[in-house]
Design an enzyme around this catalytic site. Structure first.
Site, PDB file in Angstrom:
ATOM      1  N   PRO A 157       0.769  -1.229  -0.190  1.00  0.00           N
ATOM      2  CA  PRO A 157      -0.025  -0.088   0.019  1.00  0.00           C
ATOM      3  C   PRO A 157       0.823   1.327   0.028  1.00  0.00           C
ATOM      4  O   PRO A 157       1.912   1.551   0.693  1.00  0.00           O
ATOM      5  CB  PRO A 157      -0.719  -0.055   1.410  1.00  0.00           C
ATOM      6  CG  PRO A 157      -0.198  -1.155   2.066  1.00  0.00           C
ATOM      7  CD  PRO A 157       0.489  -2.096   1.226  1.00  0.00           C
ATOM      8  N   ASN A 158       0.292   2.208  -0.713  1.00  0.00           N
ATOM      9  CA  ASN A 158       0.975   3.564  -0.929  1.00  0.00           C
ATOM     10  C   ASN A 158       2.220   3.733  -1.609  1.00  0.00           C
ATOM     11  O   ASN A 158       2.583   4.812  -1.972  1.00  0.00           O
ATOM     12  CB  ASN A 158       0.918   4.233   0.396  1.00  0.00           C
ATOM     13  CG  ASN A 158      -0.267   4.294   1.202  1.00  0.00           C
ATOM     14  OD1 ASN A 158      -1.300   4.790   0.509  1.00  0.00           O
ATOM     15  ND2 ASN A 158      -0.444   3.549   2.451  1.00  0.00           N
ATOM     16  N   ARG A 190       4.620  12.496  -2.286  1.00  0.00           N
ATOM     17  CA  ARG A 190       4.584  12.867  -0.872  1.00  0.00           C
ATOM     18  C   ARG A 190       5.941  12.253  -0.256  1.00  0.00           C
ATOM     19  O   ARG A 190       6.426  11.278  -0.759  1.00  0.00           O
ATOM     20  CB  ARG A 190       3.527  12.713  -0.290  1.00  0.00           C
ATOM     21  CG  ARG A 190       2.106  13.510  -0.837  1.00  0.00           C
ATOM     22  CD  ARG A 190       1.095  13.551  -0.198  1.00  0.00           C
ATOM     23  NE  ARG A 190       1.314  13.789   1.500  1.00  0.00           N
ATOM     24  CZ  ARG A 190       0.992  14.968   1.991  1.00  0.00           C
ATOM     25  NH1 ARG A 190       0.272  15.493   1.275  1.00  0.00           N
ATOM     26  NH2 ARG A 190       1.310  15.078   3.115  1.00  0.00           N
ATOM     27  N   TYR A 199      10.847   8.709   1.351  1.00  0.00           N
ATOM     28  CA  TYR A 199      11.229   7.706   0.254  1.00  0.00           C
ATOM     29  C   TYR A 199      11.743   8.115  -1.168  1.00  0.00           C
ATOM     30  O   TYR A 199      11.664   7.496  -1.767  1.00  0.00           O
ATOM     31  CB  TYR A 199       9.703   7.277   0.245  1.00  0.00           C
ATOM     32  CG  TYR A 199       8.988   6.558   1.592  1.00  0.00           C
ATOM     33  CD1 TYR A 199       9.331   5.647   2.045  1.00  0.00           C
ATOM     34  CD2 TYR A 199       7.889   7.434   1.984  1.00  0.00           C
ATOM     35  CE1 TYR A 199       8.964   5.060   3.036  1.00  0.00           C
ATOM     36  CE2 TYR A 199       7.246   6.720   3.253  1.00  0.00           C
ATOM     37  CZ  TYR A 199       7.809   5.499   3.721  1.00  0.00           C
ATOM     38  OH  TYR A 199       7.244   4.981   4.639  1.00  0.00           O
ATOM     39  N   ASN A 223       7.972  -5.916  -1.201  1.00  0.00           N
ATOM     40  CA  ASN A 223       7.825  -4.633  -0.250  1.00  0.00           C
ATOM     41  C   ASN A 223       6.295  -4.800   0.157  1.00  0.00           C
ATOM     42  O   ASN A 223       5.611  -4.093  -0.445  1.00  0.00           O
ATOM     43  CB  ASN A 223       8.328  -3.508  -0.832  1.00  0.00           C
ATOM     44  CG  ASN A 223       8.385  -2.497   0.135  1.00  0.00           C
ATOM     45  OD1 ASN A 223       7.851  -2.662   1.245  1.00  0.00           O
ATOM     46  ND2 ASN A 223       8.897  -1.339  -0.367  1.00  0.00           N
ATOM     47  N   ALA A 225       3.362  -1.000   4.548  1.00  0.00           N
ATOM     48  CA  ALA A 225       2.632  -1.125   6.038  1.00  0.00           C
ATOM     49  C   ALA A 225       2.341  -2.465   6.590  1.00  0.00           C
ATOM     50  O   ALA A 225       2.492  -2.746   7.735  1.00  0.00           O
ATOM     51  CB  ALA A 225       1.605   0.082   6.140  1.00  0.00           C
ATOM     52  N   GLU A 284      12.755  -9.762   0.954  1.00  0.00           N
ATOM     53  CA  GLU A 284      12.055  -8.491   1.555  1.00  0.00           C
ATOM     54  C   GLU A 284      12.836  -7.295   1.107  1.00  0.00           C
ATOM     55  O   GLU A 284      13.840  -7.170   1.280  1.00  0.00           O
ATOM     56  CB  GLU A 284      12.007  -8.718   3.119  1.00  0.00           C
ATOM     57  CG  GLU A 284      11.062  -7.569   3.747  1.00  0.00           C
ATOM     58  CD  GLU A 284      11.248  -7.723   5.324  1.00  0.00           C
ATOM     59  OE1 GLU A 284      12.103  -8.415   5.890  1.00  0.00           O
ATOM     60  OE2 GLU A 284      10.246  -7.097   5.800  1.00  0.00           O
ATOM     61  N   HIS A 343      12.874  -2.864   1.691  1.00  0.00           N
ATOM     62  CA  HIS A 343      12.328  -1.621   2.268  1.00  0.00           C
ATOM     63  C   HIS A 343      13.039  -0.539   1.618  1.00  0.00           C
ATOM     64  O   HIS A 343      14.316  -0.413   1.751  1.00  0.00           O
ATOM     65  CB  HIS A 343      12.153  -1.644   3.779  1.00  0.00           C
ATOM     66  CG  HIS A 343      11.325  -2.634   4.167  1.00  0.00           C
ATOM     67  ND1 HIS A 343      10.141  -2.532   4.146  1.00  0.00           N
ATOM     68  CD2 HIS A 343      11.465  -3.870   5.082  1.00  0.00           C
ATOM     69  CE1 HIS A 343       9.369  -3.710   4.496  1.00  0.00           C
ATOM     70  NE2 HIS A 343      10.245  -4.396   4.957  1.00  0.00           N
ATOM     71  N   ARG A 359      13.541   3.522  12.537  1.00  0.00           N
ATOM     72  CA  ARG A 359      12.470   4.303  12.463  1.00  0.00           C
ATOM     73  C   ARG A 359      11.593   3.873  13.727  1.00  0.00           C
ATOM     74  O   ARG A 359      12.094   3.387  14.793  1.00  0.00           O
ATOM     75  CB  ARG A 359      11.568   4.122  11.355  1.00  0.00           C
ATOM     76  CG  ARG A 359      12.378   4.714  10.002  1.00  0.00           C
ATOM     77  CD  ARG A 359      11.604   4.627   8.757  1.00  0.00           C
ATOM     78  NE  ARG A 359      10.690   5.373   8.662  1.00  0.00           N
ATOM     79  CZ  ARG A 359       9.561   5.286   7.502  1.00  0.00           C
ATOM     80  NH1 ARG A 359       9.528   4.533   6.942  1.00  0.00           N
ATOM     81  NH2 ARG A 359       8.504   6.107   7.774  1.00  0.00           N
TER      82      ARG A 359
END
Ligand code: CA2
Length: 146
Positions: A9-10, A17, A22, A73, A76, A97, A99, A106
């Site tokens: 997602p996103n 943004r 990112y 990835n 969330a 995986e 990221h 974080r």
């Protein structure tokens, strides 16, 4: 050899943004980078992105019998989704995986990765270049296996 690259997602909002976290490259740039890397590595690639947990589970299942390995990835859902972990375990394909950010540095809630528990390696904190690293790692693993 065929890879599925699955994005959660996103990630379609990349470059729109939060460039400080990112980067400023767009999702289209990421797709181009993955396609270019696949050409370099001489592998086929299918790239998918969804904002929906169930669709991501469907895509992992679709990889079964179609792909030799997965780069994922889960965004969330990394930190919440037992369903994605179970799907990765169910298909039992070699998975890496990835990221974009360094999640280790974080928030506390990002410190658990469910999906990562079904992946043989994790790449983080390299920006979108991390997808290239993840694809190289997956190719190496599959080449060693054959
Ligand atoms: O660093 C990563 O790749 C993450 O998987 C990205 C996820 C985050 O929830 C993970 O903890 C780490 C968030 C993806 C959202 O991407 C955006 C892109 C542009 C603007 C806003 C969000």
């Amino acid at each position: 050899m065929k890879f599925f690259v699955i994005n959660g997602p996103n990630l379609n909002m990349l470059g729109v943004r939060e460039p400080a976290v990112y980067g400023s490259t767009t999702y289209a740039d990421l797709v181009a980078l993955i396609q270019h890397t696949a050409e370099e590595l001489q592998v086929e690639v299918e790239i998918v992105q969804s904002n929906h947990e169930g669709t991501l589970v469907d895509e992992i299942q679709r990889a079964y019998g179609k792909a030799d390995g997965i780069v994922i990835n889960p965004a969330a859902y990394t930190h919440t989704s037992v369903a994605i972990l179970d799907a990765l375990k169910a298909v039992a394909l070699p998975a890496v995986e990835v990221h974009i950010s360094n999640v280790k540095e974080r928030e506390d809630f990002r410190q658990i990765s469910y999906a990562g528990q079904a992946c043989f390696d994790t790449v983080m904190g390299e920006g979108i270049e991390g997808y290239r690293t993840a694809m190289r790692i997956l190719k190496k693993k599959l080449t060693q296996q054959s």
